[in-house]
Design an enzyme around this catalytic site. Sequence first.
Site, mmCIF file in Angstrom:
data_model
loop_
_atom_site.group_PDB
_atom_site.id
_atom_site.type_symbol
_atom_site.label_atom_id
_atom_site.label_comp_id
_atom_site.label_asym_id
_atom_site.label_seq_id
_atom_site.Cartn_x
_atom_site.Cartn_y
_atom_site.Cartn_z
ATOM 1 N N SER A 144 0.850 -1.200 0.000
ATOM 2 C CA SER A 144 0.000 0.000 0.000
ATOM 3 C C SER A 144 0.882 1.244 0.000
ATOM 4 C CB SER A 144 -0.860 -0.023 1.264
ATOM 5 O OG SER A 144 -1.436 1.229 1.506
ATOM 6 N N TYR A 157 -1.787 -1.126 10.661
ATOM 7 C CA TYR A 157 -1.936 -1.452 9.230
ATOM 8 C C TYR A 157 -0.713 -0.964 8.452
ATOM 9 C CZ TYR A 157 -3.549 -1.505 4.428
ATOM 10 O OH TYR A 157 -3.636 -1.742 3.079
HETATM 11 N N1 LIG Z 1 -8.895 -0.853 -1.004
HETATM 12 C C1 LIG Z 1 -7.897 -0.040 -0.747
HETATM 13 O O1 LIG Z 1 -8.074 1.196 -0.646
HETATM 14 C C2 LIG Z 1 -6.489 -0.592 -0.624
HETATM 15 C C3 LIG Z 1 -5.414 0.304 -0.634
HETATM 16 C C4 LIG Z 1 -4.121 -0.184 -0.512
HETATM 17 C C5 LIG Z 1 -3.906 -1.540 -0.388
HETATM 18 N N2 LIG Z 1 -4.966 -2.396 -0.363
HETATM 19 C C6 LIG Z 1 -4.690 -3.833 -0.181
HETATM 20 O O2 LIG Z 1 -5.330 -4.572 -1.190
HETATM 21 C C7 LIG Z 1 -5.533 -5.912 -0.736
HETATM 22 C C8 LIG Z 1 -6.941 -6.352 -1.123
HETATM 23 O O3 LIG Z 1 -7.878 -5.567 -0.410
HETATM 24 P P1 LIG Z 1 -9.236 -5.048 -1.069
HETATM 25 O O4 LIG Z 1 -9.166 -3.568 -1.137
HETATM 26 O O5 LIG Z 1 -9.553 -5.795 -2.281
HETATM 27 O O6 LIG Z 1 -10.258 -5.379 0.136
HETATM 28 P P2 LIG Z 1 -11.410 -6.451 0.301
HETATM 29 O O7 LIG Z 1 -12.442 -6.272 -0.761
HETATM 30 O O8 LIG Z 1 -11.850 -6.322 1.729
HETATM 31 O O9 LIG Z 1 -10.682 -7.864 0.050
HETATM 32 C C9 LIG Z 1 -9.885 -8.486 1.026
HETATM 33 C C10 LIG Z 1 -9.728 -9.940 0.648
HETATM 34 O O10 LIG Z 1 -8.845 -10.567 1.591
HETATM 35 C C11 LIG Z 1 -9.429 -11.792 2.001
HETATM 36 N N3 LIG Z 1 -8.973 -12.178 3.325
HETATM 37 C C12 LIG Z 1 -8.975 -11.434 4.449
HETATM 38 N N4 LIG Z 1 -8.500 -12.166 5.477
HETATM 39 C C13 LIG Z 1 -8.183 -13.388 4.974
HETATM 40 C C14 LIG Z 1 -7.663 -14.577 5.532
HETATM 41 N N5 LIG Z 1 -7.350 -14.668 6.843
HETATM 42 N N6 LIG Z 1 -7.468 -15.652 4.733
HETATM 43 C C15 LIG Z 1 -7.789 -15.579 3.399
HETATM 44 N N7 LIG Z 1 -8.273 -14.466 2.818
HETATM 45 C C16 LIG Z 1 -8.479 -13.401 3.605
HETATM 46 C C17 LIG Z 1 -10.929 -11.544 1.959
HETATM 47 O O11 LIG Z 1 -11.629 -12.764 1.779
HETATM 48 P P3 LIG Z 1 -12.420 -13.583 2.909
HETATM 49 O O12 LIG Z 1 -12.986 -12.600 3.879
HETATM 50 O O13 LIG Z 1 -13.467 -14.317 2.112
HETATM 51 O O14 LIG Z 1 -11.426 -14.505 3.503
HETATM 52 C C18 LIG Z 1 -11.047 -10.703 0.694
HETATM 53 O O15 LIG Z 1 -11.132 -11.539 -0.429
HETATM 54 C C19 LIG Z 1 -5.257 -5.899 0.770
HETATM 55 O O16 LIG Z 1 -3.981 -6.463 1.016
HETATM 56 C C20 LIG Z 1 -5.246 -4.418 1.109
HETATM 57 O O17 LIG Z 1 -4.417 -4.134 2.221
HETATM 58 C C21 LIG Z 1 -6.260 -1.958 -0.480
#
Ligand SMILES: NC(=O)c1ccc[n+]([C@@H]2O[C@H](COP(=O)([O-])OP(=O)(O)OC[C@H]3O[C@@H](n4cnc5c(N)ncnc54)[C@H](OP(=O)(O)O)[C@@H]3O)[C@@H](O)[C@H]2O)c1
Length: 261
Positions: A144, A157
């Site tokens: 991130s 985080y």
């Molecule tokens: N959205 C943003 O603004 C943003 C910005 C910077 C970085 N990111 C990064 O992008 C990545 C994806 O996030 P996103 O934005 O797509 O959010 P999201 O829609 O909440 O997706 C998170 C994913 O992680 C999975 N997950 C969480 N805990 C888990 C576990 N213990 N085992 C297996 N899977 C797990 C969830 O699936 P289940 O709950 O079904 O397990 C879900 O598929 C993350 O690493 C986040 O830190 C996001």
Amino acid sequence: MSAPPPVVLITGASSGIGQAAALAFARRGAQVAAVARRAERLAELEGAVNALPAPHGDVLPVTADVRDPEAMRAAVAQTVERFGRLDVLVANAGVGQRGSLVDSDWDALETVLRTNIDGVLHSIRAAVPAMRRAGGGHIITISSVAFNLTSPYAAVYAASKASVSSLARSLRLELEADHIRVTDFLVGRTATEFNANRLGEGRRTGSGVPTMPAERVAEAIVKTVGTRRTTVVLRPFDRLVIWANVLAPGIMGRLARQQYR
Ligand SMILES: NC(=O)c1ccc[n+]([C@@H]2O[C@H](COP(=O)([O-])OP(=O)(O)OC[C@H]3O[C@@H](n4cnc5c(N)ncnc54)[C@H](OP(=O)(O)O)[C@@H]3O)[C@@H](O)[C@H]2O)c1
């Protein structure tokens, strides 16, 4: 993407960036192992992949928790059994956090650390032996812009993403001889379930931060496979935030505190 289409394992494929990446890879004919805990969401993804115009790749839904090393080894074994090899890992699963470093519930902070750090390590440690057998591969870590942010009230985080980016830097050299590339994505604000699912009690407005669609990150992930890119920052705004934190971390921290507290 090089031919033949790769075999890709994506963690956190049940929503957001991981789900969009699974669809983007499958649309190009890649075989995708989609890992997450919510089986019903993975079944929906499978339906969406099967509804893509032919020809498209297959998806293998794998219900697993990235915090469990044995489950991640089993996920890789299932992937190799079904598709014959593993070429690409997208270590994407992660959770956000808001609230005080000292006063927050430890369970929430521990979940963030175990998911975002241990989960990435378990995914990589499970995937690399299969990539070595395949003669090479590509690991994409989803970090991130927060990796270097002064982040009051989202400190755990930010620290977890600092770890991801640090691991990626070192791993890249450790795996060079194995022909396994490592690209670290420094992702900015993306429209997913991420903010709604942040663990902890703090308030977060996030006002004024531009948001991009998950599909934009997903397309960039697909296009990065097979390249030698070490770090990907998608938007000029995100680049500005990263550099402002290098040059003026105190000012950026005070601005961030207004958003989180
Ligand atoms: N959205 C943003 O603004 C943003 C910005 C910077 C970085 N990111 C990064 O992008 C990545 C994806 O996030 P996103 O934005 O797509 O959010 P999201 O829609 O909440 O997706 C998170 C994913 O992680 C999975 N997950 C969480 N805990 C888990 C576990 N213990 N085992 C297996 N899977 C797990 C969830 O699936 P289940 O709950 O079904 O397990 C879900 O598929 C993350 O690493 C986040 O830190 C996001």
